[in-house]
Design a protein around this motif. Sequence first.
Motif, PDB file in Angstrom:
ATOM      1  N   ALA A 155      74.859  81.557  20.492  1.00 44.60           N
ATOM      2  CA  ALA A 155      75.541  80.370  21.010  1.00 44.60           C
ATOM      3  C   ALA A 155      75.983  80.534  22.453  1.00 44.60           C
ATOM      4  O   ALA A 155      76.668  79.661  22.987  1.00 44.60           O
ATOM      5  N   LEU A 156      75.641  81.676  23.084  1.00 44.91           N
ATOM      6  CA  LEU A 156      75.984  81.856  24.492  1.00 44.91           C
ATOM      7  C   LEU A 156      75.470  80.687  25.297  1.00 44.91           C
ATOM      8  O   LEU A 156      74.304  80.316  25.212  1.00 44.91           O
ATOM      9  N   GLN A 157      76.352  80.082  26.091  1.00 43.14           N
ATOM     10  CA  GLN A 157      75.979  78.901  26.854  1.00 43.14           C
ATOM     11  C   GLN A 157      75.310  79.306  28.163  1.00 43.14           C
ATOM     12  O   GLN A 157      75.835  80.128  28.916  1.00 43.14           O
ATOM     13  N   VAL A 158      74.135  78.734  28.390  1.00 44.80           N
ATOM     14  CA  VAL A 158      73.394  78.973  29.619  1.00 44.80           C
ATOM     15  C   VAL A 158      73.108  77.621  30.273  1.00 44.80           C
ATOM     16  O   VAL A 158      73.193  76.567  29.629  1.00 44.80           O
ATOM     17  N   ARG A 159      72.779  77.679  31.538  1.00 39.96           N
ATOM     18  CA  ARG A 159      72.450  76.448  32.252  1.00 39.96           C
ATOM     19  C   ARG A 159      71.038  75.995  31.888  1.00 39.96           C
ATOM     20  O   ARG A 159      70.108  76.787  31.902  1.00 39.96           O
ATOM     21  N   ARG A 160      70.912  74.717  31.562  1.00 41.25           N
ATOM     22  CA  ARG A 160      69.599  74.173  31.205  1.00 41.25           C
ATOM     23  C   ARG A 160      68.901  73.715  32.478  1.00 41.25           C
ATOM     24  O   ARG A 160      69.053  72.584  32.934  1.00 41.25           O
ATOM     25  N   LEU A 161      68.115  74.611  33.062  1.00 43.80           N
ATOM     26  CA  LEU A 161      67.392  74.320  34.289  1.00 43.80           C
ATOM     27  C   LEU A 161      65.967  73.901  33.955  1.00 43.80           C
ATOM     28  O   LEU A 161      65.299  74.546  33.130  1.00 43.80           O
ATOM     29  N   PRO A 162      65.471  72.814  34.545  1.00 43.57           N
ATOM     30  CA  PRO A 162      64.071  72.415  34.279  1.00 43.57           C
ATOM     31  C   PRO A 162      63.078  73.522  34.610  1.00 43.57           C
ATOM     32  O   PRO A 162      62.059  73.666  33.940  1.00 43.57           O
ATOM     33  N   GLU A 163      63.380  74.333  35.654  1.00 44.47           N
ATOM     34  CA  GLU A 163      62.472  75.422  36.006  1.00 44.47           C
ATOM     35  C   GLU A 163      62.345  76.430  34.872  1.00 44.47           C
ATOM     36  O   GLU A 163      61.250  76.906  34.565  1.00 44.47           O
ATOM     37  N   VAL A 164      63.476  76.734  34.236  1.00 46.94           N
ATOM     38  CA  VAL A 164      63.472  77.729  33.160  1.00 46.94           C
ATOM     39  C   VAL A 164      62.757  77.176  31.931  1.00 46.94           C
ATOM     40  O   VAL A 164      61.939  77.864  31.300  1.00 46.94           O
ATOM     41  N   VAL A 165      63.052  75.912  31.577  1.00 46.97           N
ATOM     42  CA  VAL A 165      62.436  75.323  30.382  1.00 46.97           C
ATOM     43  C   VAL A 165      60.922  75.263  30.535  1.00 46.97           C
ATOM     44  O   VAL A 165      60.171  75.695  29.649  1.00 46.97           O
ATOM     45  N   HIS A 166      60.450  74.750  31.662  1.00 43.39           N
ATOM     46  CA  HIS A 166      59.001  74.630  31.838  1.00 43.39           C
ATOM     47  C   HIS A 166      58.347  75.995  32.014  1.00 43.39           C
ATOM     48  O   HIS A 166      57.251  76.231  31.491  1.00 43.39           O
ATOM     49  N   GLY A 167      58.985  76.907  32.741  1.00 43.95           N
ATOM     50  CA  GLY A 167      58.396  78.223  32.949  1.00 43.95           C
ATOM     51  C   GLY A 167      58.240  78.995  31.659  1.00 43.95           C
ATOM     52  O   GLY A 167      57.172  79.561  31.369  1.00 43.95           O
ATOM     53  N   LEU A 168      59.304  79.030  30.835  1.00 45.37           N
ATOM     54  CA  LEU A 168      59.208  79.739  29.556  1.00 45.37           C
ATOM     55  C   LEU A 168      58.216  79.055  28.620  1.00 45.37           C
ATOM     56  O   LEU A 168      57.482  79.725  27.883  1.00 45.37           O
ATOM     57  N   SER A 169      58.185  77.717  28.638  1.00 48.45           N
ATOM     58  CA  SER A 169      57.227  77.009  27.781  1.00 48.45           C
ATOM     59  C   SER A 169      55.789  77.342  28.181  1.00 48.45           C
ATOM     60  O   SER A 169      54.918  77.490  27.320  1.00 48.45           O
ATOM     61  N   ALA A 170      55.539  77.489  29.467  1.00 48.26           N
ATOM     62  CA  ALA A 170      54.194  77.858  29.911  1.00 48.26           C
ATOM     63  C   ALA A 170      53.832  79.267  29.464  1.00 48.26           C
ATOM     64  O   ALA A 170      52.683  79.535  29.094  1.00 48.26           O
ATOM     65  N   LEU A 171      54.798  80.188  29.495  1.00 54.21           N
ATOM     66  CA  LEU A 171      54.522  81.551  29.017  1.00 54.21           C
ATOM     67  C   LEU A 171      54.222  81.554  27.520  1.00 54.21           C
ATOM     68  O   LEU A 171      53.320  82.271  27.061  1.00 54.21           O
ATOM     69  N   VAL A 172      54.974  80.767  26.756  1.00 59.07           N
ATOM     70  CA  VAL A 172      54.726  80.691  25.316  1.00 59.07           C
ATOM     71  C   VAL A 172      53.354  80.073  25.047  1.00 59.07           C
ATOM     72  O   VAL A 172      52.609  80.524  24.161  1.00 59.07           O
ATOM     73  N   GLU A 173      53.006  79.040  25.804  1.00 60.20           N
ATOM     74  CA  GLU A 173      51.689  78.426  25.631  1.00 60.20           C
ATOM     75  C   GLU A 173      50.577  79.420  25.942  1.00 60.20           C
ATOM     76  O   GLU A 173      49.565  79.494  25.221  1.00 60.20           O
ATOM     77  N   ASN A 174      50.746  80.200  27.004  1.00 61.22           N
ATOM     78  CA  ASN A 174      49.739  81.195  27.353  1.00 61.22           C
ATOM     79  C   ASN A 174      49.606  82.243  26.248  1.00 61.22           C
ATOM     80  O   ASN A 174      48.498  82.661  25.897  1.00 61.22           O
ATOM     81  N   ALA A 175      50.736  82.680  25.695  1.00 62.84           N
ATOM     82  CA  ALA A 175      50.686  83.646  24.593  1.00 62.84           C
ATOM     83  C   ALA A 175      50.023  83.048  23.362  1.00 62.84           C
ATOM     84  O   ALA A 175      49.239  83.713  22.669  1.00 62.84           O
TER      85      ALA A 175
END
Length: 499
Positions: free
Chosen positions: A323-343
Motif C-alpha cells: 500500500a506504499l503510496q507512489v506518484r502515478r506518473l504517465p512515464e512510469v505507467v507506460h514504460g513499465l507496461s512496455a517492459l511487461v509487453e516485451n517480456a
Amino acid sequence: MTTQAIEDTQEAGARAWRDLPRRGRGLSLRTLIILRWLALFGQTLTVFMAHDLLHFPMPLLECMIAIGVGAAVNLVSLFQLRRADSHAPNGRLTALHLGFDILQLSTLLALTGGLENPFCILLVAPVTVAAASLPGRQAILLGLMVLLATGVLSFWSMPLPWVAGTELVLPGLYRLGLGMALVTGVVFTSAYAWRVAADAEKLELALATTQDVLQREQRLAALGGLAAAAAHELGTPLATIQVVAKEMLREAKAGTPVAEDAALLLQQADRCREILTRLSQRPEGDDTLYRTIGLKALLAEVVEPHLGFDLDIRAEVEGGDGALQVRRLPEVVHGLSALVENAADFANRRVSVTARIDERGLSVEVLDDGPGFAADILPRLGEPYVTSRPHGKARRVLAAQLRAAATAAARRPGRRPAADAAPLIPVAPSQGGMGLGFFIARTLLERSGGRVSVAGGEGPPGPTRGARVTVRWPRGALEAAGDEAVALLSGLATDRRES
C-alpha cells in the motif's frame, strides 16, 4: 558470367540504387549563400597573399574570374532568397549548389597546381556536407564528381605557383600518394558524416515517437478532469428530466404504457445520475488523491492489459507494504507496461513483475522465462530500432482476437455455431517489431528518475533462460511526499464518512 547472371546483377544494382535512404532534406538557400561567401572570401584572401605578399607568379586574372563567377552565382541566389519558399530546405537545390562549388574549386585548383596545391584537401568539404544533409543518390553523385575531379587534376593542371625563377617538381610517386590520400579522405569523411547523420535522424525520430507516446498518456490522464466537468454540466438537465418523469408517473394511470415508460425513464435517469456521480468523484488531474496510487495497485494497472492470454503474469511486492503510496506518473505507467509487453512477447509460460522496497530506493523487476537477450542484441539494447521480436506475432494476436469475437457471436442464443469455426490459438500480446518499444520505455523511465539495467534470467542457458529488466528509483523520485500521503488518507477518511 551468363547473360542471365549479368541481368540479375544489373537489376539488383538498380534496386539498391532505388532503395537508397531518402532521409536528407538538404540545406536552406540562406545557409548555402553564407557558406559560399565564406569560401569566396578565403579564396580571394589566399590568391592575393600568394600574389602580392609572397610574389608567386600565377594566373591572377583567371583565378579572379573563377572567384567572380562564384560571387555572381551568390548574387543571383540572393535575389531568389526573397521568395517565400526559398527558406525551407531543398535537397535538389542543395545538390546543384554543392555541385557548382565542386566545379568552381576544381577550376581554381587546376589553375594553381592541381593536387600539388595543399588546398586540394578542401574538396572534401562539399562531399561531407552532401553526405550529412542530402539523400543517398545525390550524395553519391557529388562524391563521384569529386573523385572525377581528383582524377583530372592528377593528370592535368597548371604549375604550382612558387618562388620566381624556380620550379617545384614533385616525384610522380608522391603525386600518386597525394591523389590516393585525397580519395581516401573523401570516402572516409563522407561515409562517417553519412553514418553520424543517419544515427542522429533515427534518434530524433525515436525521441519524437517517445514524446508522442507521453503526450498521449498525458491526454488520457486529463480525461478524468474532463469527465468531472461533463458530469457537472449534465447534472442540471438530468435533474429536469427526473422531475418531468416523476410528474408523468404521478399523473399516469397504473399499468398503462405511459406509466411504464415514465417509470423506465425515471429508472434510467437515476442510473445516469449514479454514473455522473462516480465520474464527478474524480476531480481535476492535479488532485492529490488521483496523482498518487498504491504500489501494488500500480503493478496491477501495469500488468492488467496483458492478462487473459496463455501466460501466467504475476505482480507482487517484496520488502515492504504494497500500500506504499507512489506518484502515478504517465512515464512510469507506460514504460513499465512496455517492459511487461516485451517480456510477454518472448516468455514461454511465466512473467513476474516484482517490486522491492528498501531504505535507499524502490525497484521493479520484470522477469520472464523466454530465451533471454541475444548476444548480438545485448550490447546495443536501449538504442532505437534494435529488435529481435518476430514480426508476425502481432498479426497472429489480431487474428486470434477476431476469431474469439466471431466464436462469441456464434454462441449467442438463437444462433447456430458454424461448423468450420477455427480453434483459438492462445498467443501473447505484441505490437510488432519496430525496435522502439524498449527504447521508448527506457527513455520514459529514465525521465522519471529511474535507472534501467538488463541481465539474464534465472534459468540455465537455453530456450528458457529468461531475461531480467530492473528499474530502480531513489525513494524521493517515485514515493509520494508526506503531504501527499496525508492528503490521500484524509480524502479516504472523508469518503468513508460520506458512505
